[in-house]
Design a protein around this motif. Structure first.
Motif, PDB file in Angstrom:
ATOM      1  N   SER A 184      -6.836  -1.504 -11.729  1.00 21.25           N
ATOM      2  CA  SER A 184      -7.786  -0.185 -12.019  1.00 21.25           C
ATOM      3  C   SER A 184      -7.677   0.799 -10.811  1.00 21.25           C
ATOM      4  CB  SER A 184      -9.043  -0.803 -12.220  1.00 21.25           C
ATOM      5  OG  SER A 184      -9.654  -1.120 -11.152  1.00 21.25           O
ATOM      6  N   SER A 185      -7.078   0.159  -9.411  1.00 22.21           N
ATOM      7  CA  SER A 185      -7.043   1.216  -8.260  1.00 22.21           C
ATOM      8  C   SER A 185      -5.711   1.851  -8.605  1.00 22.21           C
ATOM      9  CB  SER A 185      -7.082   0.261  -7.267  1.00 22.21           C
ATOM     10  OG  SER A 185      -5.752  -0.739  -7.061  1.00 22.21           O
ATOM     11  N   ILE A 186      -4.762   1.594  -9.496  1.00 26.31           N
ATOM     12  CA  ILE A 186      -3.721   2.149  -9.666  1.00 26.31           C
ATOM     13  C   ILE A 186      -3.706   3.570 -10.887  1.00 26.31           C
ATOM     14  CG2 ILE A 186      -1.212   2.217 -10.134  1.00 26.31           C
ATOM     15  CD1 ILE A 186      -1.083  -0.442  -8.931  1.00 26.31           C
ATOM     16  N   ILE A 187      -3.241   4.717 -10.452  1.00 28.13           N
ATOM     17  CA  ILE A 187      -3.276   5.549 -11.643  1.00 28.13           C
ATOM     18  C   ILE A 187      -1.571   5.793 -12.134  1.00 28.13           C
ATOM     19  CG2 ILE A 187      -3.340   7.928 -12.278  1.00 28.13           C
ATOM     20  CD1 ILE A 187      -5.525   8.428 -10.123  1.00 28.13           C
ATOM     21  N   ARG A 188      -1.396   5.151 -13.437  1.00 30.50           N
ATOM     22  CA  ARG A 188      -0.075   5.037 -13.707  1.00 30.50           C
ATOM     23  C   ARG A 188       0.273   6.274 -14.690  1.00 30.50           C
ATOM     24  NH1 ARG A 188       2.705   0.009 -12.935  1.00 30.50           N
ATOM     25  NH2 ARG A 188       4.137   0.911 -14.626  1.00 30.50           N
ATOM     26  N   LEU A 189       1.169   7.042 -14.489  1.00 27.79           N
ATOM     27  CA  LEU A 189       1.557   8.253 -15.047  1.00 27.79           C
ATOM     28  C   LEU A 189       3.074   7.886 -15.681  1.00 27.79           C
ATOM     29  CD1 LEU A 189       1.398  11.019 -16.213  1.00 27.79           C
ATOM     30  CD2 LEU A 189       2.398  12.045 -13.956  1.00 27.79           C
ATOM     31  N   LEU A 190       3.270   7.939 -17.033  1.00 31.17           N
ATOM     32  CA  LEU A 190       4.623   8.107 -17.568  1.00 31.17           C
ATOM     33  C   LEU A 190       5.076   9.341 -18.117  1.00 31.17           C
ATOM     34  CD1 LEU A 190       6.891   6.239 -18.829  1.00 31.17           C
ATOM     35  CD2 LEU A 190       5.403   5.958 -20.855  1.00 31.17           C
ATOM     36  N   VAL A 191       6.512   9.583 -17.476  1.00 33.10           N
ATOM     37  CA  VAL A 191       7.029  10.830 -17.812  1.00 33.10           C
ATOM     38  C   VAL A 191       8.204  10.690 -18.701  1.00 33.10           C
ATOM     39  CG1 VAL A 191       8.098  13.021 -16.909  1.00 33.10           C
ATOM     40  CG2 VAL A 191       6.203  11.933 -15.977  1.00 33.10           C
ATOM     41  N   THR A 192       8.476  11.084 -19.967  1.00 29.65           N
ATOM     42  CA  THR A 192       9.450  10.608 -20.564  1.00 29.65           C
ATOM     43  C   THR A 192       9.742  11.622 -21.595  1.00 29.65           C
ATOM     44  OG1 THR A 192      10.506   9.142 -22.305  1.00 29.65           O
ATOM     45  CG2 THR A 192       8.167   9.272 -22.342  1.00 29.65           C
ATOM     46  N   SER A 321      -0.968  20.725 -12.675  1.00 28.84           N
ATOM     47  CA  SER A 321      -1.653  20.161 -11.598  1.00 28.84           C
ATOM     48  C   SER A 321      -2.994  20.100 -11.792  1.00 28.84           C
ATOM     49  CB  SER A 321      -1.107  21.001 -10.414  1.00 28.84           C
ATOM     50  OG  SER A 321      -1.810  20.401  -9.145  1.00 28.84           O
ATOM     51  N   ALA A 322      -3.627  21.355 -12.253  1.00 25.25           N
ATOM     52  CA  ALA A 322      -4.980  21.465 -12.594  1.00 25.25           C
ATOM     53  C   ALA A 322      -5.482  20.443 -13.581  1.00 25.25           C
ATOM     54  CB  ALA A 322      -5.263  22.913 -12.831  1.00 25.25           C
ATOM     55  N   THR A 323      -4.790  20.285 -14.545  1.00 22.93           N
ATOM     56  CA  THR A 323      -5.120  19.425 -15.692  1.00 22.93           C
ATOM     57  C   THR A 323      -4.863  18.041 -15.251  1.00 22.93           C
ATOM     58  OG1 THR A 323      -4.069  20.851 -17.443  1.00 22.93           O
ATOM     59  CG2 THR A 323      -4.293  18.854 -18.125  1.00 22.93           C
ATOM     60  N   LEU A 324      -3.782  17.649 -14.405  1.00 23.83           N
ATOM     61  CA  LEU A 324      -3.974  16.228 -14.160  1.00 23.83           C
ATOM     62  C   LEU A 324      -5.053  16.026 -12.952  1.00 23.83           C
ATOM     63  CD1 LEU A 324      -0.054  15.872 -13.222  1.00 23.83           C
ATOM     64  CD2 LEU A 324      -1.517  14.992 -15.168  1.00 23.83           C
ATOM     65  N   GLY A 331     -11.851   9.195 -15.090  1.00 26.04           N
ATOM     66  CA  GLY A 331     -11.435   8.173 -15.946  1.00 26.04           C
ATOM     67  C   GLY A 331     -12.207   7.960 -17.229  1.00 26.04           C
ATOM     68  N   ALA A 332     -13.372   8.483 -17.271  1.00 25.68           N
ATOM     69  CA  ALA A 332     -14.327   8.217 -18.712  1.00 25.68           C
ATOM     70  C   ALA A 332     -13.550   9.014 -19.695  1.00 25.68           C
ATOM     71  CB  ALA A 332     -15.586   8.787 -18.504  1.00 25.68           C
ATOM     72  N   ARG A 333     -13.013  10.230 -19.258  1.00 25.34           N
ATOM     73  CA  ARG A 333     -12.210  11.002 -20.417  1.00 25.34           C
ATOM     74  C   ARG A 333     -10.956  10.422 -20.860  1.00 25.34           C
ATOM     75  NH1 ARG A 333     -10.155  17.201 -20.016  1.00 25.34           N
ATOM     76  NH2 ARG A 333      -9.512  17.362 -22.029  1.00 25.34           N
ATOM     77  N   LEU A 334     -10.198  10.118 -19.885  1.00 26.38           N
ATOM     78  CA  LEU A 334      -9.172   9.442 -20.289  1.00 26.38           C
ATOM     79  C   LEU A 334      -9.568   8.067 -21.200  1.00 26.38           C
ATOM     80  CD1 LEU A 334      -6.939   9.391 -16.764  1.00 26.38           C
ATOM     81  CD2 LEU A 334      -6.433  10.366 -18.893  1.00 26.38           C
ATOM     82  N   LYS A 335     -10.304   7.367 -21.074  1.00 27.59           N
ATOM     83  CA  LYS A 335     -10.590   6.247 -21.728  1.00 27.59           C
ATOM     84  C   LYS A 335     -11.107   6.766 -23.153  1.00 27.59           C
ATOM     85  CE  LYS A 335     -11.926   2.730 -18.451  1.00 27.59           C
ATOM     86  NZ  LYS A 335     -13.101   2.158 -17.646  1.00 27.59           N
ATOM     87  N   LYS A 336     -11.869   7.851 -23.272  1.00 26.60           N
ATOM     88  CA  LYS A 336     -12.333   8.380 -24.545  1.00 26.60           C
ATOM     89  C   LYS A 336     -10.988   8.992 -25.200  1.00 26.60           C
ATOM     90  CE  LYS A 336     -17.082   9.705 -23.238  1.00 26.60           C
ATOM     91  NZ  LYS A 336     -17.824  10.755 -23.126  1.00 26.60           N
ATOM     92  N   MET A 337     -10.204   9.682 -24.746  1.00 24.71           N
ATOM     93  CA  MET A 337      -8.976  10.024 -25.215  1.00 24.71           C
ATOM     94  C   MET A 337      -7.996   8.809 -25.664  1.00 24.71           C
ATOM     95  SD  MET A 337      -8.063  13.104 -22.410  1.00 24.71           S
ATOM     96  CE  MET A 337      -6.442  13.449 -23.144  1.00 24.71           C
ATOM     97  N   ALA A 338      -7.801   7.855 -25.065  1.00 27.77           N
ATOM     98  CA  ALA A 338      -7.215   6.543 -25.462  1.00 27.77           C
ATOM     99  C   ALA A 338      -7.789   6.221 -26.615  1.00 27.77           C
ATOM    100  CB  ALA A 338      -7.140   5.557 -24.349  1.00 27.77           C
ATOM    101  N   ALA A 339      -9.234   6.165 -26.465  1.00 26.88           N
ATOM    102  CA  ALA A 339      -9.687   5.381 -27.939  1.00 26.88           C
ATOM    103  C   ALA A 339      -9.474   6.407 -29.131  1.00 26.88           C
ATOM    104  CB  ALA A 339     -11.410   5.330 -27.777  1.00 26.88           C
ATOM    105  N   LYS A 340      -9.592   7.614 -28.783  1.00 27.70           N
ATOM    106  CA  LYS A 340      -9.337   8.703 -29.916  1.00 27.70           C
ATOM    107  C   LYS A 340      -8.022   8.556 -30.343  1.00 27.70           C
ATOM    108  CE  LYS A 340     -13.238  11.511 -29.120  1.00 27.70           C
ATOM    109  NZ  LYS A 340     -13.684  13.170 -28.632  1.00 27.70           N
ATOM    110  N   ALA A 341      -6.919   8.408 -29.568  1.00 30.63           N
ATOM    111  CA  ALA A 341      -5.587   8.056 -29.815  1.00 30.63           C
ATOM    112  C   ALA A 341      -5.130   7.125 -30.938  1.00 30.63           C
ATOM    113  CB  ALA A 341      -4.690   8.273 -28.668  1.00 30.63           C
TER     114      ALA A 341
END
Length: 359
Positions: A184-192, A321-324, A331-341
């Motif tokens: 959890s201490s790492i923020i992983r970003l995938l760019v493809t 940059s501002a969005t990232l 982190g709570a928003r990212l988790k909510k987005m993941a759940a909705k996805a």
């Protein structure tokens, strides 16, 4: 049951067809897959061992000069005649098309012999080839609950009895069993940017990362898939700015990388969106500017709450940059987005059952 599967052109048409073909063979049906030269090697390599292959002479019609368009239509007509003759011997019980112009000859041949025909639309906006072929199809299966252009398509059918069924889009098996796990201490970003990368992502993402606060950069780990010629340049850039990154020209286990990512930045092809939904990962989607299908796919994903759709013209370093910074600080928003996805993917079973229904 004897089933003819028509596909070709790109991996987006081919891989869903191959996954469905494997399921139909598993259910003891006889399957033949027709495709064109562009993806013949892909089909040979990945088809079920007991499925047959047939070649069709076909290529895209759109975005070409008049003479090229006429020649492309001639190839489709020639292949339609050839398949009409072949269907005299191998009379399929069903013809199933997975879109693109390489599917059209089989649809036309099926029409001659009055064979029940099903067509699958991968995108949230119906493509040109599918819209053209729709008048000769009994059932349209869709990847999204709503598909743009369907009102016009429904009026185009001869008898007005087109059946539209929401099935979802099949994804590769590895996406069905992906497990999300990383510290959890790492923020992983995938760019493809897809199999050939995307220059806009190579330009904007690195320049946006160095605008982030150092507290975020220290925790950030980037997996960046790019074109082979850009690998060394991006490696030097990330290393020179003390950004931990793995830059690759090809990701062998994309399912694991998607599952491990806190956020994905990429294009919005139908397969990409379906994979994000299957695994349940949030994303920033940048549709290919010349492709209205991708824009429709991205809007569906964003409206679902799983991510953000941004036109390429507005995808700038400062915006990103501002969005990232906002997302990685929440982190709570990212988790909510993941759940909705997340959407359960039963597409293979749905499509197989639709095909095998008794007419």
């Amino acid at each position: 049951m004897k089933i003819w599967i028509a596909t070709g052109g790109t991996g987006g048409h081919v891989f869903p067809a191959l996954v469905v073909a494997e399921e139909l063979v598993r259910r003891h049906n006889r399957v033949i897959i027709s495709t064109d030269s562009r993806v013949m090697d892909m089909v040979k390599k990945n088809k079920p061992p007991r499925a047959g292959i047939a070649w069709v002479w076909a290529s895209g019609v759109g975005a070409k000069g008049k003479l090229q368009q006429v020649f492309a239509l001639m190839k489709i007509g020639f292949s339609a005649v050839a398949l009409t003759l072949r269907f005299m011997v191998f009379r399929p019980d069903r013809v199933v098309a997975f879109g693109g112009y390489a599917s059209v000859p089989a649809i036309l041949a099926a029409r001659v012999w009055k064979i029940p025909t099903l067509l699958h639309e991968q995108n949230a906006a119906i493509g040109r080839a599918n819209k053209f072929a729709l008048r000769w199809v009994n059932t349209l299966m869709t990847s999204f609950p709503k598909v743009e252009g369907m009102d016009d398509g429904r009026r185009m059918t001869d008898d007005g009895k087109l059946k539209v069924v929401y099935t979802g889009l099949p994804v590769r098996k590895e996406f069905m069993s992906s497990i999300i796990h990383h510290p959890s201490s790492i923020i992983r970003l995938l760019v493809t940017g897809g199999s050939l990368g995307a220059q806009i992502l190579d330009d904007v993402v690195p320049s946006s990362i160095i605008l982030l606060p150092s507290s975020i950069v220290k925790k950030l780990f980037i997996v960046h898939q790019t074109r082979p010629e850009n690998v060394a340049r991006l490696q030097r850039f990330y290393a020179g700015n003390s950004v931990k990154a793995n830059v690759l020209s090809f990701i062998h286990d994309m399912a694991s990388e998607v599952a491990a990512a806190d956020l994905v930045i990429g294009r919005s092809g139908a397969s990409t969106v379906a994979e994000l939904q299957t695994v349940g990962r949030p994303a920033i989607l940048v549709p290919l500017g010349i492709n209205p299908d991708q824009a429709a796919n991205a809007e569906v994903f964003a409206s679902q709450g799983g991510g953000i759709a941004i036109p390429q013209s507005k995808f700038t370093s400062r915006w990103l940059s501002a969005t990232l910074e906002e997302l990685f600080s929440n982190g709570a928003r990212l988790k909510k987005m993941a759940a909705k996805a997340k959407i359960e993917n039963n597409a293979v079973a749905n499509i197989a059952e639709e095909i095998l229904k008794q007419s």
